[in-house]
Every structure is written in C-alpha cells, then in structure tokens.
Motif scaffolding. Structure first.
Motif, PDB file in Angstrom:
ATOM      1  N   GLU A 238       0.822  -1.209   0.000  1.00  0.00           N
ATOM      2  CA  GLU A 238       0.000   0.000   0.000  1.00  0.00           C
ATOM      3  C   GLU A 238       0.858   1.262   0.000  1.00  0.00           C
TER       4      GLU A 238
ATOM      5  N   THR B 234     -13.115  -1.335   8.627  1.00  0.00           N
ATOM      6  CA  THR B 234     -14.192  -1.120   7.647  1.00  0.00           C
ATOM      7  C   THR B 234     -15.502  -0.848   8.381  1.00  0.00           C
TER       8      THR B 234
ATOM      9  N   TYR C 200     -13.258   6.541   2.129  1.00  0.00           N
ATOM     10  CA  TYR C 200     -12.671   5.284   1.635  1.00  0.00           C
ATOM     11  C   TYR C 200     -12.279   5.411   0.166  1.00  0.00           C
ATOM     12  N   LEU C 201     -13.096   6.142  -0.580  1.00  0.00           N
ATOM     13  CA  LEU C 201     -12.805   6.329  -2.002  1.00  0.00           C
ATOM     14  C   LEU C 201     -11.476   7.075  -2.183  1.00  0.00           C
TER      15      LEU C 201
ATOM     16  N   VAL D 167      -8.910   6.931  -0.304  1.00  0.00           N
ATOM     17  CA  VAL D 167      -7.813   5.990  -0.092  1.00  0.00           C
ATOM     18  C   VAL D 167      -7.643   5.093  -1.314  1.00  0.00           C
ATOM     19  N   VAL D 168      -8.765   4.639  -1.864  1.00  0.00           N
ATOM     20  CA  VAL D 168      -8.708   3.777  -3.058  1.00  0.00           C
ATOM     21  C   VAL D 168      -7.993   4.524  -4.181  1.00  0.00           C
ATOM     22  N   LEU D 169      -8.313   5.808  -4.326  1.00  0.00           N
ATOM     23  CA  LEU D 169      -7.709   6.631  -5.380  1.00  0.00           C
ATOM     24  C   LEU D 169      -6.186   6.691  -5.225  1.00  0.00           C
TER      25      LEU D 169
ATOM     26  N   GLU E 107      -4.309   4.577  -3.695  1.00  0.00           N
ATOM     27  CA  GLU E 107      -3.728   3.258  -3.951  1.00  0.00           C
ATOM     28  C   GLU E 107      -3.696   2.940  -5.446  1.00  0.00           C
ATOM     29  N   VAL E 108      -4.738   3.328  -6.152  1.00  0.00           N
ATOM     30  CA  VAL E 108      -4.828   3.020  -7.584  1.00  0.00           C
ATOM     31  C   VAL E 108      -3.730   3.754  -8.350  1.00  0.00           C
TER      32      VAL E 108
END
Ligand code: UDP
Ligand code: MG
Length: 326
Positions: free
Chosen positions: A183, A234, A304-305, A307-309, A311-312
């Motif tokens: 990560e 979560t 959360y989005l 964080v996803v961004l 990571e992506v």
C-alpha cells in the motif's frame, strides 16, 4: 531499496525524520551519539536523518553533523512528503539488523530509545514500542489523542496498540514485513501492530517539544486519524450501510402510516393524527433526518474512495534528492 552501499553488518539504524529541525538536531545528536557509542561501540550503528523538504537550515545542519560524526548521515527528499513517508524512506534505506524510529524534537527520550533497542537486541521481542503513559500537552489535544487511540482500539480489525506512536525498535524481520506492504498510504504504527510477532510496549512520559512547533495542528491530526480509521477498519463503511438501511426503514414506516391515515382518517398513533399536520414541520424533520443520514453515508464512502484513489495511482512514497554523506 537501499541507496547507499551496504556498510557491512550494521547492528542498528536509528531513523529520524526532520522537518525544520535545525535547532533540535544538534541537541539530539549530542545526547544520542554518546549513548549509542557507549552501548554499541562506534562503528556498529548509523543514524539516518531524513530531511523532509525543510525550509530552514536542516540540510546544512545534517552536513555539519555528518562531518563530525561519519555514521550520522542524511537523506534529503525532493520536497515535504510528510512524517510517515519520511520514516518509511529511512526504513527503506537502513542497513541495520535493528531499526529504531524516533522524532527529532526530543519528545522521544534517547534513554528510552536505548531501552527499546536493548529489548529487541536481547532477542526476547521482535518489536519494542513506546507507550505514552502521559504527555505534556494541553487538555484538549490530550483528550483527542486518548479518544483516537480508544476509538481505534474498539474499531480496528486487529489488536491496536493503545497510546503508542511510531517511537519503537524493530528487528530486521519485522522491518522487512513492514516494507513488504504494497500500500502507498503508510500508517506505520498501524502496520507495525498488524504484522503480529512478539511485541512489547514500554511506558514513558512524553515531554513537550524542545523547540519549534508541532507540524500536527488539529486539521493534520484529523487527517492522520482518518488515515488510521480508514486504513485499519471497515466499520465506518458498515455504519454507512446501517445508516442508509435505518433511514430507509424509517421512511417506509412513515410512508405506511401516512397511507393508512389517508385511507382511515380516524387512525391515530398514540393519539397523534399523522396526516392532520397542517404545517411543514413533520416533512421538514423527516427530510432533514433522511438527508443527513444519506450525507453521512456519502461522506464515509468518500473517505474510503480517497484511499482507493491514492492506492490506484501507485505513486512512489517519496523521491530522494540527495544523500548527505561525506
Ligand atoms: N516531520 C517530518 N515531516 C513532516 C512533519 C514532521 O519529517 O511533514 C518530523 C518532525 O521533524 C519530527 C517528527 O516528524 O521529527 C514528528 O513531528 P511533530 O513533532 O511535528 O509531530 P508530533 O510530535 O506533534 O506528533
Ligand atoms: Mg513532536
């Protein structure tokens, strides 16, 4: 990946992130260097000072220190990446069998650091970390820290080390595990507890910052806390879905009652005639309740989005501009 050549079999690397620490650094090194020398000799350890894009004279201060103490050397990052990326970059470039993390501002006492290192060196523990039994700080900030650690303790999906910051010593096994996390958004104290192994907390009293101001104001602390919550639990997402479900059920119930009242005008609930309300109060309250639940759920999903961004995008944790080593 270690950027400098392997310096033989080093016992210890002490990693210290520095942002505008020109005043604290000389004081810290004057205290830490003799302690390390008397405990481990003069050539079995290194101190890595990670200059995290400081605006003051920290870089030339590290140069001066390196000239006097060759095993205290530095890494300058290309800009200010933040405390956690600075620590991580130091870990990536460390060569010691044991790695220790501490702050530059004397809030992590060198004597306690030595205790942590000794515990790991004895082989009894893989990790020894400082537990802030008390801290010299204002009541509000103290309450925020306490609240955060308790919250994390209850919502984290793995055992969270309450009142523990990044101040610690770890053996190479633990360090390699932490470095193996793919990560991008590193929250080291969370990753450290996540790996398991044998870990021991050592209580200490955290003094005030020696000089200068903490970089963590309330908004930065909020972001750091969010990093912890979103990275290791979560449960807020579940709360979001419960909120949506709860408000959905509430809507269905009220809609049902209104329909019944429409067909049977005499129907009341605890003497309250549901459909007879002339004003907009009922509607407004319902609307506010439902919309705030929806907004809360959206906000949580947004966290959360984000964080996803990150990571992506898979961006590097930091870039090194130069190694400060004579
Ligand atoms: N630090 C850093 N980059 C930053 C902010 C802080 O390298 O962007 C370093 C800072 O020089 C210190 C440590 O991280 O050595 C902890 O920072 P600070 O004292 O501001 O945090 P606090 O102790 O209040 O949590
Ligand atoms: Mg500090």
């Amino acid at each position: 990946m270690r950027t400098i050549p392997e310096a033989g079999k080093l016992l210890l690397s002490v990693i210290i992130p520095c942002f505008n620490e020109e005043k604290s650094l000389p004081v810290l090194i004057d205290r830490l260097e003799p302690l390390l020398c008397s405990a481990f000799g003069s050539d079995r350890w290194e101190i890595i000072l990670v200059n995290d894009g400081s605006h003051d004279m920290t870089e030339s201060c590290i140069e001066n220190i390196n000239q006097v103490f060759p095993n205290v050397w530095g890494i300058s990052l290309t800009r200010n990446f933040g405390h956690q990326p600075a620590l991580y970059t130091g870990l990536q470039n460390s060569g010691g069998e044991i790695c220790a993390l501490m702050d530059a501002d004397m809030q992590d006492p060198p004597e306690i650091l030595l205790d942590l290192i000794r515990i790991v060196h004895s082989g009894e523990q893989d990790v020894a970390y400082g537990v802030r039994a008390n801290r010299e700080a204002g009541p509000l900030i103290k309450a925020c820290y306490k609240g955060f650690y308790r919250l994390m303790g209850s919502i984290s999906e793995h055992p969270w080390q309450v009142d523990a910051g990044d101040f610690c010593a770890m053996n190479r096994r633990a360090v390699n595990m932490i470095l193996s996390f793919p990560e991008r958004d590193k929250f080291l104290r969370g990753l450290r507890s996540w790996v398991g192994l044998r870990q021991l907390g050592v209580s200490y009293s955290r003094p005030k910052r020696l000089l200068g101001k903490s970089r963590y104001n309330y908004s930065r602390l909020y972001l750091l806390a969010m990093k912890g919550v979103v990275g290791f639990s979560t449960i807020p997402l579940r709360i979001a879905s419960f909120l949506s479900l709860g408000s959905g059920l509430f809507c269905a119930l009220v809609a049902g009652l209104l329909m019944i009242n429409r067909i049977f005008p005499a129907f009341t609930l605890f003497g309250y005639n549901i459909g007879a309300n002339q004003g907009i109060a009922t509607l407004a309250v319902m609307l506010l309740l439902v919309s705030s639940a929806i907004l809360a759920a959206l906000g949580i999903i947004g966290e959360y989005l984000a964080v996803v961004l990150v990571e992506v995008k898979q961006r590097p944790v930091s870039f090194i501009s130069r190694i400060i080593k004579a």
